[in-house]
Structure formats: C-alpha cells, structure tokens
Enzyme design. Structure first.
Site, PDB file in Angstrom:
ATOM      1  N   ARG A  64     -70.206  39.323 -36.984  1.00 54.53           N
ATOM      2  CA  ARG A  64     -68.982  40.130 -37.048  1.00 54.53           C
ATOM      3  C   ARG A  64     -69.271  41.613 -36.816  1.00 54.53           C
ATOM      4  O   ARG A  64     -68.488  42.325 -36.192  1.00 54.53           O
ATOM      5  CB  ARG A  64     -68.324  39.918 -38.420  1.00 54.53           C
ATOM      6  CG  ARG A  64     -66.901  40.423 -38.527  1.00 54.53           C
ATOM      7  CD  ARG A  64     -66.280  40.064 -39.865  1.00 54.53           C
ATOM      8  NE  ARG A  64     -66.159  38.640 -40.067  1.00 54.53           N
ATOM      9  CZ  ARG A  64     -65.178  37.884 -39.564  1.00 54.53           C
ATOM     10  NH1 ARG A  64     -64.215  38.439 -38.860  1.00 54.53           N
ATOM     11  NH2 ARG A  64     -65.138  36.587 -39.774  1.00 54.53           N
ATOM     12  N   ASN A 115     -51.467  46.616 -37.718  1.00 51.91           N
ATOM     13  CA  ASN A 115     -51.377  45.170 -37.564  1.00 51.91           C
ATOM     14  C   ASN A 115     -49.977  44.735 -37.976  1.00 51.91           C
ATOM     15  O   ASN A 115     -49.332  45.394 -38.784  1.00 51.91           O
ATOM     16  CB  ASN A 115     -52.412  44.477 -38.453  1.00 51.91           C
ATOM     17  CG  ASN A 115     -52.412  42.972 -38.282  1.00 51.91           C
ATOM     18  OD1 ASN A 115     -52.254  42.469 -37.169  1.00 51.91           O
ATOM     19  ND2 ASN A 115     -52.574  42.247 -39.366  1.00 51.91           N
ATOM     20  N   THR A 116     -49.511  43.636 -37.395  1.00 48.07           N
ATOM     21  CA  THR A 116     -48.291  43.026 -37.904  1.00 48.07           C
ATOM     22  C   THR A 116     -48.623  41.621 -38.377  1.00 48.07           C
ATOM     23  O   THR A 116     -49.443  40.931 -37.770  1.00 48.07           O
ATOM     24  CB  THR A 116     -47.155  43.010 -36.858  1.00 48.07           C
ATOM     25  OG1 THR A 116     -45.980  42.464 -37.466  1.00 48.07           O
ATOM     26  CG2 THR A 116     -47.512  42.210 -35.621  1.00 48.07           C
ATOM     27  N   HIS A 117     -47.987  41.227 -39.462  1.00 48.87           N
ATOM     28  CA  HIS A 117     -48.303  39.946 -40.083  1.00 48.87           C
ATOM     29  C   HIS A 117     -46.996  39.221 -40.400  1.00 48.87           C
ATOM     30  O   HIS A 117     -46.049  39.840 -40.897  1.00 48.87           O
ATOM     31  CB  HIS A 117     -49.115  40.191 -41.363  1.00 48.87           C
ATOM     32  CG  HIS A 117     -49.533  38.935 -42.039  1.00 48.87           C
ATOM     33  ND1 HIS A 117     -50.547  38.128 -41.566  1.00 48.87           N
ATOM     34  CD2 HIS A 117     -49.050  38.313 -43.145  1.00 48.87           C
ATOM     35  CE1 HIS A 117     -50.669  37.073 -42.358  1.00 48.87           C
ATOM     36  NE2 HIS A 117     -49.763  37.151 -43.316  1.00 48.87           N
ATOM     37  N   ASP A 154     -55.417  41.527 -44.162  1.00 47.74           N
ATOM     38  CA  ASP A 154     -53.988  41.694 -44.480  1.00 47.74           C
ATOM     39  C   ASP A 154     -53.737  42.484 -45.764  1.00 47.74           C
ATOM     40  O   ASP A 154     -52.794  42.188 -46.512  1.00 47.74           O
ATOM     41  CB  ASP A 154     -53.300  40.310 -44.575  1.00 47.74           C
ATOM     42  CG  ASP A 154     -53.396  39.532 -43.274  1.00 47.74           C
ATOM     43  OD1 ASP A 154     -53.419  40.171 -42.199  1.00 47.74           O
ATOM     44  OD2 ASP A 154     -53.473  38.291 -43.326  1.00 47.74           O
TER      45      ASP A 154
HETATM   46  C1  GAR Z   1     -46.971  37.470 -34.688  1.00 45.53           C
HETATM   47  O1  GAR Z   1     -46.037  36.755 -35.466  1.00 45.53           O
HETATM   48  C2  GAR Z   1     -47.920  38.209 -35.608  1.00 45.53           C
HETATM   49  O2  GAR Z   1     -47.340  38.635 -36.808  1.00 45.53           O
HETATM   50  C3  GAR Z   1     -48.942  37.139 -35.868  1.00 45.53           C
HETATM   51  O3  GAR Z   1     -49.135  36.518 -34.621  1.00 45.53           O
HETATM   52  C4  GAR Z   1     -47.910  36.536 -33.916  1.00 45.53           C
HETATM   53  C5  GAR Z   1     -48.167  36.992 -32.494  1.00 45.53           C
HETATM   54  O4  GAR Z   1     -47.183  36.535 -31.629  1.00 45.53           O
HETATM   55  N1  GAR Z   1     -50.140  37.726 -36.391  1.00 45.53           N
HETATM   56  C6  GAR Z   1     -50.904  37.117 -37.293  1.00 45.53           C
HETATM   57  O5  GAR Z   1     -50.687  36.016 -37.734  1.00 45.53           O
HETATM   58  C7  GAR Z   1     -52.101  37.936 -37.735  1.00 45.53           C
HETATM   59  N2  GAR Z   1     -52.660  37.413 -38.933  1.00 45.53           N
HETATM   60  P1  GAR Z   1     -47.389  36.537 -30.027  1.00 45.53           P
HETATM   61  O6  GAR Z   1     -48.730  35.877 -29.737  1.00 45.53           O
HETATM   62  O7  GAR Z   1     -46.216  35.796 -29.500  1.00 45.53           O
HETATM   63  O8  GAR Z   1     -47.392  37.997 -29.604  1.00 45.53           O
END
Ligand code: GAR
Length: 183
Positions: free
Chosen positions: A60, A104-106, A142
């Site tokens: 990592r 980040n978005t979660h 997160d």
């Molecule tokens: C989103 O819902 C984001 O919050 C999530 O992946 C999706 C991406 O969507 N992220 C995570 O789960 C991070 N832990 P996409 O591939 O359609 O852009």
C-alpha cells in the site's frame, strides 16, 4: 485555477457528471481497468491506469508513493475520489503532500456504514433514511472530516441497485457543485 485529478474504480458516472460541469480536470486515474478510463479517453483527458494487487502482497505504501509522484508530475492541487476503492497510507496526507486536498464521496450517511458494502449494509440494517457523504480523505477508511451530506429515503421495495442509483443521482449533483465552490 487549481488542477483537479479524479480517481475512480468503477463505472465513472460521477466522473462523467464532473466533466459535464466543466471542472478543471487535468488527470483521471484508476486502480483497475474500468469504464471511467474509457470516458476519460473519449473526452481526450490524460488518464492513467495504476493497477494494484488485491489481497496479500499489496504494498500500500509503494502504491501511495507512485500515486503521489503522478499527482506531482501533473501539478495536481485538488483530488476528487469518485468511487475509488483504494486507501492511501499517511505519506499522502503529510503537510507537504495532499493533507485536506483529497475529497471522497461515500454512499451512506457517515459515520454509519463505512466500507465497501455501504448500501447493502444500510438495507440489511433496515434504516429508513440513507444518503451520501462528501468528506476529506484521510488514511482511515471513510473517517475524514465531513463537508456535506444529503439524505435519501429507503423504500420498502429497494434493492441494493435501486437505492444506490438514487444515491448516485444525488451525488452527481452535489459533488460537482461542491467541487466548483471549493475551486
Ligand atoms: C458512488 O456511489 C460513490 O459514493 C461510491 O461509488 C460510487 C461511484 O459511482 N464510492 C464508494 O463506495 C467509496 N467507498 P460511479 O462508479 O457510477 O461513478
């Protein structure tokens, strides 16, 4: 104007929404082959596949070092993780690196349902309201400071896919708008 990098591991629908909003994206990086790379290619944007190992043997810290070098090479000032599934080691968040420069978005209302199966975990737990959280990224999964949240009702008929899609609809509005404000 700050140079923005977007990191993704999946379908790239959030990345596509950012492109539509004409954010100053200068680099797209993925940790595995995925649709997000093709979107970057179609948009004529510099894109890099920095592949990682999964499971035992993943270094990592070496991966973090490579990513850091990539950001520096492209003079990146702000990073948006958009469905990127790799956590970096502390060297990424040093004062002279990208501390409070990676968002980040979660797909949950943090601190509930951290991790890779947030939408499924929320449904299994039986919550009636879930949503998304945009937060600063740290070396802890997160857990960085929260910047914005928006709730989404969980319907009795919801599957993981249907709920996740409604959460992503919110993310596709909220995340680019927030990035625009920050930039
Ligand atoms: C989103 O819902 C984001 O919050 C999530 O992946 C999706 C991406 O969507 N992220 C995570 O789960 C991070 N832990 P996409 O591939 O359609 O852009």
């Amino acid at each position: 104007m700050v140079n923005l990098a977007v990191l993704a591991s999946g379908t790239g629908s959030l990345f596509a929404a950012m492109l539509e909003q004409k954010l100053p994206i200068r680099l797209m990086v993925t940790d595995r082959p995925c649709r997000a790379l093709e979107i970057a290619d179609e948009a004529g944007l510099p894109h890099v596949l920095l592949p990682r190992r999964f499971g035992k043997g993943f270094d990592r810290d070496a991966y973090t070092r490579e990513m850091l070098a990539l950001f520096r090479e492209h003079h990146i000032g702000l990073v948006a993780m958009a469905g990127f599934m790799t956590v970096f080691t502390p060297r990424m968040f040093a004062e002279d690196a990208y501390r409070l420069k990676i968002l980040n978005t979660h797909p949950s209302l943090l601190p509930s349902f951290k991790g890779d199966h947030a939408v499924k975990d929320a449904i299994v737990y039986g919550v009636k309201t879930s949503g998304c959280t945009i937060h600063w990224t740290t070396e802890e999964l997160d857990a960085g400071p929260i910047i914005a949240q928006e709730s989404v009702k969980v319907l009795p008929s919801d599957t993981v896919e249907s709920l996740h899609e409604r959460i992503k609809e919110v993310e596709r509005q909220l995340y680019p708008a927030l990035l625009k404000t920050l930039i």
